[in-house]
Design an enzyme around this catalytic site. Structure first.
Site, PDB file in Angstrom:
ATOM      1  N   GLU A 184       5.737  12.374   6.843  1.00  0.00           N
ATOM      2  CA  GLU A 184       5.308  11.970   5.500  1.00  0.00           C
ATOM      3  C   GLU A 184       4.229  10.899   5.561  1.00  0.00           C
ATOM      4  O   GLU A 184       3.297  10.892   4.754  1.00  0.00           O
ATOM      5  CB  GLU A 184       6.500  11.485   4.685  1.00  0.00           C
ATOM      6  CG  GLU A 184       7.561  12.542   4.433  1.00  0.00           C
ATOM      7  CD  GLU A 184       7.011  13.829   3.828  1.00  0.00           C
ATOM      8  OE1 GLU A 184       6.024  13.759   3.055  1.00  0.00           O
ATOM      9  OE2 GLU A 184       7.568  14.901   4.132  1.00  0.00           O
ATOM     10  N   HIS A 189      12.780  11.721  -9.968  1.00  0.00           N
ATOM     11  CA  HIS A 189      12.859  10.316  -9.562  1.00  0.00           C
ATOM     12  C   HIS A 189      11.635   9.501  -9.967  1.00  0.00           C
ATOM     13  O   HIS A 189      11.298   8.518  -9.299  1.00  0.00           O
ATOM     14  CB  HIS A 189      13.075  10.224  -8.048  1.00  0.00           C
ATOM     15  CG  HIS A 189      12.086  11.031  -7.241  1.00  0.00           C
ATOM     16  ND1 HIS A 189      12.218  12.382  -7.068  1.00  0.00           N
ATOM     17  CD2 HIS A 189      10.959  10.662  -6.592  1.00  0.00           C
ATOM     18  CE1 HIS A 189      11.210  12.820  -6.322  1.00  0.00           C
ATOM     19  NE2 HIS A 189      10.437  11.802  -6.027  1.00  0.00           N
ATOM     20  N   GLU A 215      19.818  14.517   1.111  1.00  0.00           N
ATOM     21  CA  GLU A 215      19.900  14.839   2.539  1.00  0.00           C
ATOM     22  C   GLU A 215      20.774  13.805   3.241  1.00  0.00           C
ATOM     23  O   GLU A 215      20.947  12.685   2.761  1.00  0.00           O
ATOM     24  CB  GLU A 215      18.509  14.844   3.177  1.00  0.00           C
ATOM     25  CG  GLU A 215      17.473  15.699   2.487  1.00  0.00           C
ATOM     26  CD  GLU A 215      17.813  17.169   2.484  1.00  0.00           C
ATOM     27  OE1 GLU A 215      18.646  17.602   3.311  1.00  0.00           O
ATOM     28  OE2 GLU A 215      17.255  17.904   1.645  1.00  0.00           O
ATOM     29  N   GLY A 258      17.868  19.048  -3.834  1.00  0.00           N
ATOM     30  CA  GLY A 258      19.172  19.014  -3.192  1.00  0.00           C
ATOM     31  C   GLY A 258      19.066  19.213  -1.693  1.00  0.00           C
ATOM     32  O   GLY A 258      17.998  19.468  -1.141  1.00  0.00           O
ATOM     33  N   ASP A 261       0.833  -1.213   0.000  1.00  0.00           N
ATOM     34  CA  ASP A 261       0.000   0.000   0.000  1.00  0.00           C
ATOM     35  C   ASP A 261       0.861   1.254   0.000  1.00  0.00           C
ATOM     36  O   ASP A 261       0.564   2.224  -0.698  1.00  0.00           O
ATOM     37  CB  ASP A 261      -0.922   0.001   1.228  1.00  0.00           C
ATOM     38  CG  ASP A 261      -1.920  -1.127   1.204  1.00  0.00           C
ATOM     39  OD1 ASP A 261      -2.525  -1.359   0.138  1.00  0.00           O
ATOM     40  OD2 ASP A 261      -2.074  -1.801   2.244  1.00  0.00           O
TER      41      ASP A 261
END
Length: 520
Positions: free
Chosen positions: A226, A171, A207, A181, A161
């Protein structure tokens, strides 16, 4: 105003040697590209990449400053530019103007139709081992499952999921979603949808992700944020909330903020976890509240107006004493923050939050509390407002676009649509109370309404601005929006309705009939 909570030093967000660094936002083109990307200005409001007029420009900046908990000057000052260049999430902050005046600080997007979700890491990080990343991801998912009905399972399939990848620059999800960046956009995620990318979370490989240290970017905090998006939460303007869009540095003893918890439980229901109260709730903007969450009276004649963390008091002489606003727990020892509603029914004041309530006599708790809201037979959890209606002395509660009449339990045939209270906002109110002048007042966003009990309708000349009329805020320092109406002579008399201490003859008449039952 409280100092900016963003504590990330530039040196802490530098990526490994050789990685690309995000450009500093400095030029007008960069500024307005940022504002458009994060929803503070729409394409239709721009001409050649710039705001179409000064009003649009000012409004966009005000929205950005409000979301960032800054002084709403309407100009891009040093503090605004500093925040604009702070590492952050790549998801948008606003979908519409309505996002800036919603009652709840959290905001909801699409949700999953199931609560048992699967996940897998499909592209590894260069900074941490696969085992460390999976352990961190499990902990980030657990932050949400602990306080909701959600469960998460690690699987080995390429089609879980929630797909997790670490990647740099463009990407695979479009040029506009490319990473920029180190030190810029840290990550982004997608709301639950039927699309293949729905729910997925992407982390910028430029990062330097770390675990349990103040150096670099803490992967757990970014991942937990996120995953909030992956579960259908939008950004919050509560500075201490996980869903605040900007990275605020490593937090050693991380706890979800009540705002985050309220959001995930609104999406998926309550879990069995018992999260702690946050240690450092935010202060009101510029020591004035653009909008309030609840209002009430106490036995000593005081009136209170509060947001999630702080409270103003108007004394019985109709003045705001020195030292306000205060923390809610300082004024009412034992009360938590983020209360839903409150009302005064002599001699007690009752406070409500989630599935619990408290009873106070003036500023002292009257008994052993909290107690379960189930004591109030028939009431739902997470109320919006509570009040005693002047016309009949009855106790009323609202939630969303419905209201309840209470008489030793919710009365028969309730809830009823709030639209019966003519002129109130159709989607509900934030707060309500009966003031000591005999009128009933309703609050929504930055405005309030006085109710005409005779006509069962909002009185003529309303809504007016709450901060100016009730809290004595300076209208020259409080942004009201390009079309705001302060209620005629509000700038000449900032006391507004709060100064009308003598009840009208109509109000006195109906108060005398408070024992009679009205079917409304």
């Amino acid at each position: 105003m409280m100092p900016r909570l963003v504590v990330l030093l530039l040196g802490c967000c530098l990526a490994a040697v050789g990685s690309m660094a995000a450009e500093q936002i400095e030029t007008q083109d960069q500024i307005w590209e940022f504002m458009k990307k994060y929803g503070y200005i729409m394409e239709d409001d721009m001409v050649n990449g710039m705001p179409k007029d000064e009003e649009t420009k000012t409004k966009s900046i005000i929205y950005f400053q409000k979301m960032g908990n800054m002084t709403m000057t309407g100009t891009l000052d040093e503090e605004s530019m500093e925040l604009m260049n702070t590492p952050r999430c790549g998801m948008t902050d606003m979908e519409s103007d309505a996002d800036m005046v919603r009652r709840k600080r959290y905001a909801l997007g699409p949700r999953w139709t199931k609560t048992d979700l699967t996940w897998n890491v499909l592209q590894d990080s260069d900074d941490l081992s696969r085992a460390d990343v999976e352990r961190i991801m499990e902990r980030a998912f657990k932050a949400w499952s602990d306080v909701s009905t959600l469960t998460f399972r690690k699987v080995t399939t390429n089609e879980p999921d929630i797909k997790i990848i670490f990647a740099a620059n463009e990407h695979g999800d479009g040029f506009n979603a490319r990473f920029d960046g180190s030190g810029g956009v840290l990550a982004h995620a997608y709301f639950p949808t039927s699309n293949l990318i729905g729910g997925d979370a992407h982390f910028d490989e430029d990062e330097t992700y770390t675990d349990g240290t103040s150096s670099g970017i803490n992967l757990f905090q970014v991942a937990a944020h996120e995953f909030g998006h992956s579960l259908g939460l939008r950004h919050s303007d509560v500075q201490d909330a996980l869903m605040y869009p900007y990275y605020r540095g490593y937090v050693a003893n991380f706890q979800l903020h009540r705002d985050d918890i309220a959001g995930i439980q609104a999406q998926y229901g309550e879990g069995n976890g018992q999260p702690e109260e946050p240690d450092t709730p935010s202060t009101p903007l510029d020591n004035c509240m653009p909008q309030i969450s609840w209002a009430t009276r106490t036995r000593d004649g005081s009136a209170y107006f509060a947001n999630e963390t702080h409270v103003f008091r108007r004394a019985s002489n109709n003045m705001i004493p020195a030292g306000y606003p205060k923390m809610i727990g300082d004024e009412f020892p034992g009360l938590p923050t983020d209360l839903d509603a409150a009302f005064y029914y002599s001699p007690y004041t009752y406070f409500f939050k989630g599935s619990q309530y408290w009873r106070f006599r003036n500023r002292a708790m009257a008994g052993t509390y909290p107690r379960p809201l189930s004591d109030w037979q028939g009431l739902p959890n997470d109320l919006d407002s509570a009040y005693v209606w002047t016309r009949n002395g009855g106790i009323y509660f609202t939630k969303g676009n419905q209201y309840y009449r209470y008489n030793r339990g919710v009365s028969s045939y309730y809830p009823q649509p709030l639209s019966r209270w003519g002129g109130l906002p159709s989607d509900g109110v934030d707060a309500a109370f009966r003031y000591n002048n005999g009128y009933t007042y309703f609050f929504k966003g930055s405005e309030y309404y006085r109710f005409n009990d005779r006509n069962i309708n909002v009185a003529s000349g309303y809504p007016r601005n709450t901060a100016i009329q009730w809290l004595g805020c300076d209208p020259n320092e409080l942004f009201l929006g390009p079309t705001a109406d302060t209620g005629g002579d509000a700038t000449a008399d900032t006391g507004g309705d709060a100064t009308v201490m003598v009840p009208s003859m109509v109000a006195v008449f109906f108060s005398a009939l408070s024992a009679l039952y009205y079917a409304f």
